[in-house]
Design an enzyme around this catalytic site. Structure first.
Site, PDB file in Angstrom:
ATOM      1  N   GLU A   2     100.598  16.709 -28.983  1.00  0.00           N
ATOM      2  CA  GLU A   2     101.452  15.986 -28.414  1.00  0.00           C
ATOM      3  C   GLU A   2     101.481  15.920 -27.264  1.00  0.00           C
ATOM      4  O   GLU A   2     101.339  14.758 -26.767  1.00  0.00           O
ATOM      5  CB  GLU A   2     102.811  16.262 -29.172  1.00  0.00           C
ATOM      6  CG  GLU A   2     102.764  16.438 -30.970  1.00  0.00           C
ATOM      7  CD  GLU A   2     103.929  16.971 -31.930  1.00  0.00           C
ATOM      8  OE1 GLU A   2     104.582  16.806 -31.013  1.00  0.00           O
ATOM      9  OE2 GLU A   2     103.678  17.213 -32.548  1.00  0.00           O
ATOM     10  N   ASN A  10     117.082  10.076 -38.136  1.00  0.00           N
ATOM     11  CA  ASN A  10     117.371  11.013 -37.056  1.00  0.00           C
ATOM     12  C   ASN A  10     117.059  11.544 -35.932  1.00  0.00           C
ATOM     13  O   ASN A  10     116.961  12.517 -35.826  1.00  0.00           O
ATOM     14  CB  ASN A  10     116.994  12.186 -37.771  1.00  0.00           C
ATOM     15  CG  ASN A  10     114.979  12.090 -38.425  1.00  0.00           C
ATOM     16  OD1 ASN A  10     114.513  10.963 -37.500  1.00  0.00           O
ATOM     17  ND2 ASN A  10     114.399  13.145 -38.425  1.00  0.00           N
ATOM     18  N   HIS A  28     112.420  13.794 -32.389  1.00  0.00           N
ATOM     19  CA  HIS A  28     111.842  14.758 -32.925  1.00  0.00           C
ATOM     20  C   HIS A  28     110.955  15.875 -32.107  1.00  0.00           C
ATOM     21  O   HIS A  28     111.480  15.289 -30.495  1.00  0.00           O
ATOM     22  CB  HIS A  28     110.276  13.148 -32.384  1.00  0.00           C
ATOM     23  CG  HIS A  28     108.899  13.790 -32.757  1.00  0.00           C
ATOM     24  ND1 HIS A  28     108.414  14.604 -33.617  1.00  0.00           N
ATOM     25  CD2 HIS A  28     107.876  14.895 -31.982  1.00  0.00           C
ATOM     26  CE1 HIS A  28     107.503  15.484 -33.149  1.00  0.00           C
ATOM     27  NE2 HIS A  28     106.873  15.423 -32.428  1.00  0.00           N
ATOM     28  N   LYS A  67     113.899   8.999 -30.510  1.00  0.00           N
ATOM     29  CA  LYS A  67     113.390   7.501 -31.375  1.00  0.00           C
ATOM     30  C   LYS A  67     113.906   6.511 -30.951  1.00  0.00           C
ATOM     31  O   LYS A  67     115.156   6.714 -30.816  1.00  0.00           O
ATOM     32  CB  LYS A  67     114.102   8.411 -32.874  1.00  0.00           C
ATOM     33  CG  LYS A  67     112.406   9.232 -33.564  1.00  0.00           C
ATOM     34  CD  LYS A  67     112.549   9.519 -35.037  1.00  0.00           C
ATOM     35  CE  LYS A  67     111.676  11.428 -35.048  1.00  0.00           C
ATOM     36  NZ  LYS A  67     112.079  11.261 -36.542  1.00  0.00           N
ATOM     37  N   TYR A 114     101.663  11.102 -35.924  1.00  0.00           N
ATOM     38  CA  TYR A 114     102.336  11.074 -36.912  1.00  0.00           C
ATOM     39  C   TYR A 114     101.434  11.504 -38.598  1.00  0.00           C
ATOM     40  O   TYR A 114     101.429  11.576 -39.162  1.00  0.00           O
ATOM     41  CB  TYR A 114     103.436  10.742 -37.858  1.00  0.00           C
ATOM     42  CG  TYR A 114     104.830  10.660 -37.473  1.00  0.00           C
ATOM     43  CD1 TYR A 114     105.075  12.376 -37.025  1.00  0.00           C
ATOM     44  CD2 TYR A 114     105.819   9.600 -36.524  1.00  0.00           C
ATOM     45  CE1 TYR A 114     106.649  12.655 -37.233  1.00  0.00           C
ATOM     46  CE2 TYR A 114     107.123   9.772 -36.431  1.00  0.00           C
ATOM     47  CZ  TYR A 114     107.362  11.059 -36.476  1.00  0.00           C
ATOM     48  OH  TYR A 114     108.656  11.445 -36.059  1.00  0.00           O
TER      49      TYR A 114
HETATM   50  P1  DAT Z   1     110.707  16.316 -38.024  1.00  0.00           P
HETATM   51  O1  DAT Z   1     111.237  15.176 -37.630  1.00  0.00           O
HETATM   52  O2  DAT Z   1     111.923  17.457 -38.327  1.00  0.00           O
HETATM   53  O3  DAT Z   1     109.659  17.568 -37.856  1.00  0.00           O
HETATM   54  P2  DAT Z   1     108.921  15.803 -40.326  1.00  0.00           P
HETATM   55  O4  DAT Z   1     107.292  16.333 -39.078  1.00  0.00           O
HETATM   56  O5  DAT Z   1     108.677  16.888 -41.922  1.00  0.00           O
HETATM   57  O6  DAT Z   1     110.451  16.479 -40.072  1.00  0.00           O
HETATM   58  O7  DAT Z   1     108.506  14.611 -40.632  1.00  0.00           O
HETATM   59  C1  DAT Z   1     108.553  13.375 -39.426  1.00  0.00           C
HETATM   60  C2  DAT Z   1     109.708  12.385 -39.972  1.00  0.00           C
HETATM   61  O8  DAT Z   1     109.790  11.828 -41.152  1.00  0.00           O
HETATM   62  C3  DAT Z   1     110.772  12.664 -40.186  1.00  0.00           C
HETATM   63  O9  DAT Z   1     111.426  12.909 -38.559  1.00  0.00           O
HETATM   64  C4  DAT Z   1     111.993  11.774 -40.176  1.00  0.00           C
HETATM   65  C5  DAT Z   1     110.723  11.330 -41.516  1.00  0.00           C
HETATM   66  N1  DAT Z   1     111.136  12.116 -42.985  1.00  0.00           N
HETATM   67  C6  DAT Z   1     111.003  12.865 -43.193  1.00  0.00           C
HETATM   68  N2  DAT Z   1     110.403  13.513 -44.661  1.00  0.00           N
HETATM   69  C7  DAT Z   1     111.395  12.067 -44.749  1.00  0.00           C
HETATM   70  C8  DAT Z   1     111.459  11.908 -46.389  1.00  0.00           C
HETATM   71  N3  DAT Z   1     111.364  12.499 -47.445  1.00  0.00           N
HETATM   72  N4  DAT Z   1     111.672  10.577 -46.416  1.00  0.00           N
HETATM   73  C9  DAT Z   1     111.620   9.430 -45.142  1.00  0.00           C
HETATM   74  N5  DAT Z   1     112.005   9.896 -44.239  1.00  0.00           N
HETATM   75  C10 DAT Z   1     111.307  10.712 -43.797  1.00  0.00           C
HETATM   76 MG    MG Z   2     107.828  17.130 -37.693  1.00  0.00          MG
END
Ligand code: DAT
Ligand code: MG
Length: 150
Positions: free
Chosen positions: A128, A114, A117, A11, A51
């Site tokens: 994807e 974080n 991805h 990212k 997303y």
């Molecule tokens: P991942 O990236 O572990 O697959 P995800 O698909 O649930 O997680 O979410 C995508 C991204 O969105 C994640 O890397 C960071 C952001 N995100 C997820 N939950 C969040 C939250 N509660 N607050 C802020 N950002 C969040």
């Molecule tokens: Mg995800």
């Protein structure tokens, strides 16, 4: 156990912080084969497609603006159980809950920064990969194959 392809992306914060090489290196050293790699600044529409499943979440606008804040580096890694193992190598979504040996556990502190991805299912990985690599991937035989797999 099966041979899979997964979409891994550094990212914008990971690019800015100089973590691209380390993240590539972890997958390369683990034994995965790189079949796609590119830096991209694809814009809001593309990121919203990536997303789409999260579009109803309160954090969605912030997530898109963060993802659109600079270039990302996308890659496709192929090998045994690549999707599930890739997620383990990334760590938990919330870096404070990530194993310290994982990428997020080593380099991040906040869920909204974080660093990387990784596809969460084989089906989403395929979606994807099509979204980020519409031109297709690179098919090649790794000379290391018989040293990685028994
Ligand atoms: P991942 O990236 O572990 O697959 P995800 O698909 O649930 O997680 O979410 C995508 C991204 O969105 C994640 O890397 C960071 C952001 N995100 C997820 N939950 C969040 C939250 N509660 N607050 C802020 N950002 C969040
Ligand atoms: Mg995800």
């Amino acid at each position: 156990m099966s041979t899979e392809q997964t979409y891994i992306m550094v990212k914008p914060d990971g690019v800015q912080r100089g973590l691209v090489g380390d993240i590539i290196s972890r997958f390369e050293k683990r034994g995965y084969k790189l079949v796609g790699l590119k830096m991209a600044t694809p814009g809001k529409d593309h990121l919203e497609k990536h997303y789409a499943d999260l579009s109803s979440k309160a954090f969605f606008p912030g997530l898109i603006s963060y993802m659109n804040s600079g270039p990302v580096v996308g890659m496709v890694w192929e090998g045994r159980d690549a999707v599930k193992t890739g997620r383990v190598m990334l760590g938990a979504t919330d870096p404070l809950k990530s194993d310290p040996g994982s990428i997020r556990g080593a380099y991040a502190l906040e869920v909204g920064r974080n660093v990387c991805h990784g596809s969460d299912t084989v089906e989403n990985a395929q979606k994807e990969i099509k979204l980020w690599f519409p031109e297709g991937l690179n098919s090649w035989t790794s000379a290391a194959y018989n040293w990685v797999y028994e």
